[in-house]
Design an enzyme around this catalytic site. Structure first.
Site, PDB file in Angstrom:
ATOM      1  N   TRP A 139      10.955   0.237  38.185  1.00 59.21           N
ATOM      2  CA  TRP A 139      10.342   0.531  39.491  1.00 59.21           C
ATOM      3  C   TRP A 139       9.233  -0.532  40.049  1.00 59.21           C
ATOM      4  O   TRP A 139       9.569  -0.979  41.044  1.00 59.21           O
ATOM      5  CB  TRP A 139      10.157   1.866  39.891  1.00 59.21           C
ATOM      6  CG  TRP A 139      11.509   2.774  39.714  1.00 59.21           C
ATOM      7  CD1 TRP A 139      11.758   3.767  38.658  1.00 59.21           C
ATOM      8  CD2 TRP A 139      12.793   2.678  40.241  1.00 59.21           C
ATOM      9  NE1 TRP A 139      13.141   4.128  38.878  1.00 59.21           N
ATOM     10  CE2 TRP A 139      13.788   3.574  39.921  1.00 59.21           C
ATOM     11  CE3 TRP A 139      12.980   1.865  41.541  1.00 59.21           C
ATOM     12  CZ2 TRP A 139      14.731   3.644  40.374  1.00 59.21           C
ATOM     13  CZ3 TRP A 139      14.348   2.075  41.941  1.00 59.21           C
ATOM     14  CH2 TRP A 139      15.278   2.856  41.648  1.00 59.21           C
ATOM     15  N   ASP A 147       2.778   4.001  43.822  1.00 55.31           N
ATOM     16  CA  ASP A 147       4.222   4.616  43.861  1.00 55.31           C
ATOM     17  C   ASP A 147       4.431   5.866  43.187  1.00 55.31           C
ATOM     18  O   ASP A 147       4.223   5.874  41.940  1.00 55.31           O
ATOM     19  CB  ASP A 147       5.418   3.625  43.248  1.00 55.31           C
ATOM     20  CG  ASP A 147       6.835   4.308  43.346  1.00 55.31           C
ATOM     21  OD1 ASP A 147       6.911   5.489  43.749  1.00 55.31           O
ATOM     22  OD2 ASP A 147       7.839   3.691  42.918  1.00 55.31           O
ATOM     23  N   LYS A 198      12.341  13.937  44.169  1.00 56.09           N
ATOM     24  CA  LYS A 198      12.324  14.324  42.867  1.00 56.09           C
ATOM     25  C   LYS A 198      11.619  15.460  42.982  1.00 56.09           C
ATOM     26  O   LYS A 198      12.184  16.707  42.653  1.00 56.09           O
ATOM     27  CB  LYS A 198      11.202  13.352  42.175  1.00 56.09           C
ATOM     28  CG  LYS A 198      11.782  12.077  42.438  1.00 56.09           C
ATOM     29  CD  LYS A 198      13.232  11.757  41.564  1.00 56.09           C
ATOM     30  CE  LYS A 198      13.250  10.290  41.255  1.00 56.09           C
ATOM     31  NZ  LYS A 198      13.438   9.621  42.118  1.00 56.09           N
TER      32      LYS A 198
HETATM   33  N1  PMP Z   1      10.146   4.496  42.829  1.00 53.85           N
HETATM   34  C1  PMP Z   1      10.640   5.298  41.849  1.00 53.85           C
HETATM   35  C2  PMP Z   1       9.353   5.727  40.918  1.00 53.85           C
HETATM   36  C3  PMP Z   1      11.663   5.801  41.785  1.00 53.85           C
HETATM   37  O1  PMP Z   1      11.874   6.624  40.750  1.00 53.85           O
HETATM   38  C4  PMP Z   1      12.734   5.693  42.496  1.00 53.85           C
HETATM   39  C5  PMP Z   1      14.104   6.240  42.619  1.00 53.85           C
HETATM   40  N2  PMP Z   1      14.407   6.930  41.459  1.00 53.85           N
HETATM   41  C6  PMP Z   1      12.390   4.587  43.638  1.00 53.85           C
HETATM   42  C7  PMP Z   1      11.395   4.060  43.610  1.00 53.85           C
HETATM   43  C8  PMP Z   1      13.464   3.909  44.465  1.00 53.85           C
HETATM   44  O2  PMP Z   1      13.490   5.361  45.602  1.00 53.85           O
HETATM   45  P1  PMP Z   1      14.704   5.610  46.531  1.00 53.85           P
HETATM   46  O3  PMP Z   1      16.197   5.692  45.569  1.00 53.85           O
HETATM   47  O4  PMP Z   1      14.230   6.580  47.368  1.00 53.85           O
HETATM   48  O5  PMP Z   1      15.106   4.149  47.478  1.00 53.85           O
END
Ligand code: PMP
Length: 322
Positions: A58, A129, A153
């Site tokens: 991520w 994040d 989440k």
């Molecule tokens: N950051 C993290 C730590 C994630 O786990 C995720 C998605 N699982 C994201 C960003 C991306 O999020 P989204 O699918 O809402 O764009």
């Protein structure tokens, strides 16, 4: 209610946005990267710089997206396997960075910062994040310039993105930034510049009530500590039948990737493990496609009893297959 639960100081605004975590990967450089005049081959004389810590998929995606907007400085070497975080004291932030970005919990690799890191000076605002450990434990957001989380989440359902941002960082947005990603505009219009994701907001409110009634973030933390300990104990006491590659200090309480039948896993055993788990009503345990293996995600909605079922199944499966 969120301000109270997370003790968010008045210096920080709370925004409700669209676009998920991925939308924030673009919003952050667009709102914060300022021209500071460094020369690079890629971006010419006048460029914008930001510091990134890459500790898993991520943060890697976030850094990749930010490269569209300026120069990205990696403050530490990117680990070959995402099993730890290079010690914050060894990071090398750049002098002209507009912010320093990290991912507080790498959902796929199971690497979590136990607290907000303290990088060596000079300090640019920290951007975190917190998508996958939001509301799972108390967190000192006063140390952060910005934190963001998708709601899906620990805060309800997809569609809503929560942004906590220090007010003094607003107002420096790139004029070409799409209006829905402009923090200053969203803040000025109390998050209703355009129609907010109302259903996801309603669910979020219900989740916050539940967290407060259950004892707030200290109670969430106690529960998540106990749940993750149970799974890590099952792994650590298996004599290598189960294995986790993440270094102890950086083990996530939310996402626990592990292998069955040795450090690289046995495909046969892992398939059998998943089939048996499904027969017992445990779904979603398959590791991310980029990793293979198993991943136990222990978000707030997963109860201690459910985790007990999983750890008991792990013991039973090991006795039958070792
Ligand atoms: N950051 C993290 C730590 C994630 O786990 C995720 C998605 N699982 C994201 C960003 C991306 O999020 P989204 O699918 O809402 O764009």
């Amino acid at each position: 209610m969120l301000r109270e639960s997370m003790s968010i100081p008045c210096s920080h605004a709370i925004l409700f946005m669209h676009g998920g975590g991925t939308g924030q990967f673009s919003a952050i450089p667009l709102n914060f990267m300022e021209t500071k005049g460094r020369t690079t081959a890629e971006h010419g004389v006048e460029t914008r710089t930001a510091d990134y810590v890459v500790t898993g998929l991520w943060s890697s995606k976030a850094a990749q997206e930010a490269k569209k907007f300026g120069h990205i400085n990696m403050v530490c070497p990117v680990p070959e396997k995402f099993t730890y975080v290079p010690e914050p004291a060894t990071w090398a932030p750049s002098i002209d960075a507009s912010y320093l970005y990290y991912c507080a919990n790498e959902t796929i690799h199971g690497v979590e910062f136990p607290e907000v890191p303290t990088p060596p000076t000079p300090h640019a605002p920290l951007v975190a994040d917190i998508s996958s450990n939001f509301l799972s434990r108390p967190m000192d957001v006063s140390k952060l310039g910005l934190a963001f989380a998708g709601a899906q989440k620990n805060a309800g359902c997809a569609g809503l993105t929560i942004v906590i941002v220090q007010r003094e960082l607003l107002g420096r947005c790139d004029p070409r930034c799409p209006v829905v990603l402009d923090y200053g505009i969203v803040e000025k219009h109390s998050s209703v510049y355009n129609t907010p994701p109302v259903w996801s907001l309603f669910v979020f409110n219900q989740v916050l009530k539940w967290i407060q009634e259950t004892g707030g973030l200290p109670a969430m933390e106690a529960m998540n500590k106990a749940k993750s300990k149970r799974i890590f104990d099952a792994i650590d006491q298996s004599g290598g039948f189960y294995s986790s590659a993440v270094e102890d200090k950086w083990r996530s309480r939310m996402n626990i990737p592990f292998r069955v039948g040795g450090p690289n896993g046995s495909q046969e055993l892992e398939t059998a493990f998943l089939t048996g788990a499904e027969a017992r009503g445990m779904v979603g345990l398959k590791g991310h496609r980029s990793m293979g293996g198993i991943r136990a995600s222990l978000y707030n909605a997963v109860t201690e009893d459910e985790v007990f079922l999983l750890s008991s199944y792990m013991e039973e499966f090991m006795s039958a297959n070792r």
